[in-house]
Design a protein around this motif. Structure first.
Motif, PDB file in Angstrom:
ATOM      1  N   ASP A 194       0.820  -1.213   0.000  1.00  0.00           N
ATOM      2  CA  ASP A 194       0.000   0.000   0.000  1.00  0.00           C
ATOM      3  C   ASP A 194       0.856   1.267   0.000  1.00  0.00           C
ATOM      4  O   ASP A 194       0.564   2.224  -0.728  1.00  0.00           O
ATOM      5  CB  ASP A 194      -0.937   0.011   1.211  1.00  0.00           C
ATOM      6  N   ASP A 195       1.891   1.289   0.821  1.00  0.00           N
ATOM      7  CA  ASP A 195       2.723   2.491   0.887  1.00  0.00           C
ATOM      8  C   ASP A 195       3.479   2.728  -0.415  1.00  0.00           C
ATOM      9  O   ASP A 195       3.862   3.860  -0.711  1.00  0.00           O
ATOM     10  CB  ASP A 195       3.723   2.363   2.043  1.00  0.00           C
TER      11      ASP A 195
ATOM     12  N   LEU B 182       0.025   3.100  -3.228  1.00  0.00           N
ATOM     13  CA  LEU B 182      -1.047   4.024  -2.815  1.00  0.00           C
ATOM     14  C   LEU B 182      -0.535   4.957  -1.731  1.00  0.00           C
ATOM     15  O   LEU B 182      -0.940   4.870  -0.569  1.00  0.00           O
ATOM     16  CB  LEU B 182      -2.260   3.234  -2.315  1.00  0.00           C
ATOM     17  N   PRO B 183       0.346   5.869  -2.073  1.00  0.00           N
ATOM     18  CA  PRO B 183       0.834   6.818  -1.060  1.00  0.00           C
ATOM     19  C   PRO B 183      -0.298   7.721  -0.584  1.00  0.00           C
ATOM     20  O   PRO B 183      -1.262   7.993  -1.311  1.00  0.00           O
ATOM     21  CB  PRO B 183       1.919   7.606  -1.813  1.00  0.00           C
ATOM     22  N   THR B 184      -0.177   8.150   0.653  1.00  0.00           N
ATOM     23  CA  THR B 184      -1.237   8.973   1.240  1.00  0.00           C
ATOM     24  C   THR B 184      -1.284  10.378   0.664  1.00  0.00           C
ATOM     25  O   THR B 184      -2.284  11.078   0.834  1.00  0.00           O
ATOM     26  CB  THR B 184      -1.041   9.064   2.762  1.00  0.00           C
ATOM     27  N   ASP B 185      -0.231  10.804   0.015  1.00  0.00           N
ATOM     28  CA  ASP B 185      -0.196  12.125  -0.610  1.00  0.00           C
ATOM     29  C   ASP B 185       0.115  11.946  -2.084  1.00  0.00           C
ATOM     30  O   ASP B 185       1.193  11.442  -2.428  1.00  0.00           O
ATOM     31  CB  ASP B 185       0.882  12.998   0.053  1.00  0.00           C
TER      32      ASP B 185
ATOM     33  N   ASP C 158      -4.381  12.574  -2.073  1.00  0.00           N
ATOM     34  CA  ASP C 158      -5.473  11.806  -1.489  1.00  0.00           C
ATOM     35  C   ASP C 158      -6.100  10.823  -2.469  1.00  0.00           C
ATOM     36  O   ASP C 158      -6.707   9.838  -2.042  1.00  0.00           O
ATOM     37  CB  ASP C 158      -6.565  12.755  -0.975  1.00  0.00           C
ATOM     38  N   TYR C 159      -5.994  11.092  -3.765  1.00  0.00           N
ATOM     39  CA  TYR C 159      -6.695  10.288  -4.753  1.00  0.00           C
ATOM     40  C   TYR C 159      -5.742   9.372  -5.504  1.00  0.00           C
ATOM     41  O   TYR C 159      -4.582   9.711  -5.749  1.00  0.00           O
ATOM     42  CB  TYR C 159      -7.432  11.189  -5.758  1.00  0.00           C
TER      43      TYR C 159
ATOM     44  N   CYS D 139      10.203   4.791  -1.478  1.00  0.00           N
ATOM     45  CA  CYS D 139       9.395   4.108  -0.467  1.00  0.00           C
ATOM     46  C   CYS D 139      10.331   3.425   0.523  1.00  0.00           C
ATOM     47  O   CYS D 139      10.751   2.271   0.311  1.00  0.00           O
ATOM     48  CB  CYS D 139       8.464   3.095  -1.125  1.00  0.00           C
TER      49      CYS D 139
END
Length: 659
Positions: free
Chosen positions: A334-335, A338-341, A343-344, A591
């Motif tokens: 996920d990291d 799909l990084p948190t920054d 949001d989309y 990452c």
């Protein structure tokens, strides 16, 4: 239950009774003339300003009775009883409740449109609109008196042409019934004074205008904003298709009480979908195989592009990772993907791997599992241990051309192809894309060998094959990157830092989180790109992360072996475009949480401008790896169920008994 005069008969209240059977009727007939004379000057309607008390109201009302009737009548005083307890009934099901609500709505609308309706509530309101309003609070007492007075006023004013000088026995009987009804309303209001009053339903005096049930929201529907030739579809369908109940779905809509005859079922169908409505004549005239660039309805045209991407920009995720051939894969991706920054999530994901794991299929399943059901794998290819996978949002696969790929080997003597390049290309709407992942020659001092690898790749990569070039006038036969609109090149380029280990460590220790510009001053790739000897026309986003090579496996420390390799930015992502400012780099980072290799994954997020295209190119026809999709989703569901079961077991095991 009603009396012969048409007034409701009340039970459980004070009523006027005659001392002998039938005396009231005989008295009415005998004394009709006298009653008419006595009432000639008292022909007004009985009204009440405020609800008085029971005792005073009875006495005052008896004064209005004729003397003869008063002499032969006696009053029974009955104490009002409290309201009865509600009777328990069977609970109605949801279907029964919905049917009752629909029936009440249907009945109320029918009563509004029926001119011969004799309902007391409708009639009283329609007649009340012609009389002065009643002052004071609304109560059952007022309503009863208001209805009786309004019903009786036309009779008293039109009883005889002589006006006030004539009367009849029937008029006297009506007056007696009016007083009885008034007593009933008065005492009933007193009996229920402690409970919550129930107001009768207020109905309008005139029929309401036709109800139009239309759930369309022109501010929210994308089709109404963009498809200008279909904005008048609702009026067009109402005018052309007069039939309202013509199909099974229409019957269901009417049967559920959602649509009535004055609504357009055809327009209602179109508002339940975000798809643009299409006329039959447009379907006949449109061609979905070969269309012009701006043709109305072209699959890859400007109209369709603007409907999906109003700003004509898509989000692309590009990543590279040297896995060092490790069998063990990270537990969670996920990291990485799909990084948190920001949001989309992005519209397209392209992942390139060098020295990939032995089980390539397992790696692709893990990617599908992480991205979830919103994405499908459009294509994947391999060249030895070089892997590349392209994932795209599943609703965008219709706008992709056929996918083509080609490979180049830069180390011919090696039996295992660890060095080389792999390219995948396709057209999305009218923009052509080329993605290349490479693994150049390793070694601190082998800069020239790496430049040779680059030159061989751009010359030997034979792409495109069947998909036409979007701009052949700006293409070159000796450079594959010039034959595409947008090019992304990523991989382990193996360019190092021209500095010793101690100096690099001191710089990293001085700036553990922030500035790495001092390190980039010694970067070989940055120096060669500035000279124009490699990656001509390419750009790279600003680097704000620590070197991605070389780490101790499972740790955050750089190489602690006897070789003491210098940390370097070997893993890079560069890009170029035919048109200026078409590609905008949003984020460029690594990452650090994935530690199964001596390289850290590096990724970049881009916003890329897309142009409309023509429909005469070979399309992918919505094809994707369905088997991979099902396996990935099944694993995702299985892990979620296992996680919930573990949480449940943990909660149950934490409960202990105290003796």
């Amino acid at each position: 239950m009603s009396t012969p005069n048409g007034f409701p008969q009340h039970s459980g209240v004070c009523v006027a009774e005659s001392t002998e059977g039938g005396a009231v009727q005989d008295l009415h007939a005998k004394k009709a003339g006298k009653a008419a004379k006595k009432e000639a000057g008292d022909n007004e309607v009985l009204t009440f300003e405020d609800p008085p008390s029971v005792g005073t109201s009875v006495n005052e009302t008896l004064k209005l009775l004729p003397d003869e009737l008063k002499a032969n009548m006696k009053i029974k005083s009955i104490t009002p009883r409290p309201p009865r307890k509600p009777r328990l009934e069977r609970a109605a099901s949801l279907d029964e409740k919905s049917w009752r609500r629909w029936r009440r709505l249907r009945t109320s609308q029918e009563s509004l449109t029926d001119p011969n309706e004799t309902s007391s509530s409708n009639g009283s309101l329609q007649e009340a609109s012609l009389s002065p309003p009643i002052r004071g609070r609304a109560s059952p007492y007022h309503q009863c008196c208001q209805q009786n007075s309004l019903h009786s006023s036309p009779d008293t004013s039109e009883a005889s042409p002589m006006g006030k000088s004539r009367g009849s026995a029937s008029d006297l009987g009506k007056r007696a019934s009016e007083i009885s009804s008034a007593f009933g309303g008065l005492l009933r209001a007193k009996a229920f004074a402690g409970s919550k009053p129930r107001l009768s339903q207020i109905m309008p005096a005139r029929p309401l205008p036709p109800l139009e049930f239309n759930v369309a929201s022109h501010a929210l529907r994308t089709a109404n904003k963009i498809d200008s030739d279909c904005m008048d579809y609702q009026r067009y369908s109402q005018h052309k298709f007069g039939r309202v109940r013509g199909s099974l779905s229409d019957t269901r809509l009417h049967g559920n009480g959602m649509v009535y005859d004055n609504c357009s079922t055809d327009s209602m169908k179109s508002t339940f979908s975000l798809l643009t409505p299409i006329r039959s004549k447009d379907v006949r005239s449109r061609s979905y195989l070969e269309g012009s660039l701006l043709a109305n309805g072209a699959l890859l045209g400007a109209e369709e592009l603007s409907r999906y991407f109003p700003d004509r920009n898509i989000g692309i995720f590009v990543a590279t990772w040297n896995m060092q051939g490790q069998k063990e894969l990270p537990v969670n991706l996920d990291d990485f993907l799909l990084p948190t920054d920001p949001d989309y999530a992005q519209d397209m994901y392209v992942i390139g791997v060098q020295e990939g794991c032995p089980d390539r299929r397992e790696w692709e399943i893990r990617l599908q599992e992480t991205l979830g059901p919103h994405y499908v794998m459009l294509y994947s290819a391999a060249h030895g241990v070089l892997y590349m996978s392209v994932f795209i949002r599943r609703d965008l696969i219709w706008f992709c051309s056929e996918v083509e790929y080609a490979t180049v080997t830069t180390r011919i003597v090696s039996q295992i192809k660890t060095k080389g390049a792999l390219g995948i290309c396709f057209t999305f709407f009218g923009t052509s894309f080329l993605f290349i992942t490479s693994h150049f020659t390793s070694g601190d001092s082998k800069v020239n060998e790496r430049k040779l690898d680059y030159n061989k790749t751009i010359q030997a990569l034979t792409l495109p094959k069947n998909v036409p070039d979007t701009n052949p006038y700006r293409s070159s036969a000796t450079d594959v990157t010039s034959r595409f609109d947008e090019v992304f090149w990523f991989g382990d380029f193996n360019f190092r830092l021209n500095k010793d280990r101690e100096t690099v460590d001191s710089i990293l220790n001085q700036n553990p989180e922030a500035d790495v510009s001092k390190l980039l001053a010694y970067d070989q790739l940055t120096s060669e790109m500035s000279r124009g000897s490699i990656f001509k026309g390419f750009q790279e986003a600003d680097i704000h992360f620590r070197p991605s090579y070389k780490f101790d496996i499972g740790k955050d420390s750089y190489d602690t072996t006897s070789k003491q390799r210098t940390p370097s930015y070997t893993d890079r992502v560069v890009y170029r475009s035919r048109y200026r400012d078409d590609i905008h780099a949003v984020k460029y980072s690594s990452c650090p949480v994935i530690k199964t290799s001596d390289h850290r994954p590096v990724f970049a997020l881009f916003r890329v401008k897309v142009r409309p295209g023509r429909d005469n190119i070979p399309l992918a026809a919505g094809q994707f790896d369905r088997e991979l999709y099902l396996i990935g989703i099944k694993r995702r569901i299985t892990k979620e169920l296992q996680k919930r079961q573990e949480q449940k077991d943990q909660k149950s095991s934490s409960i202990c008994s105290v003796s």
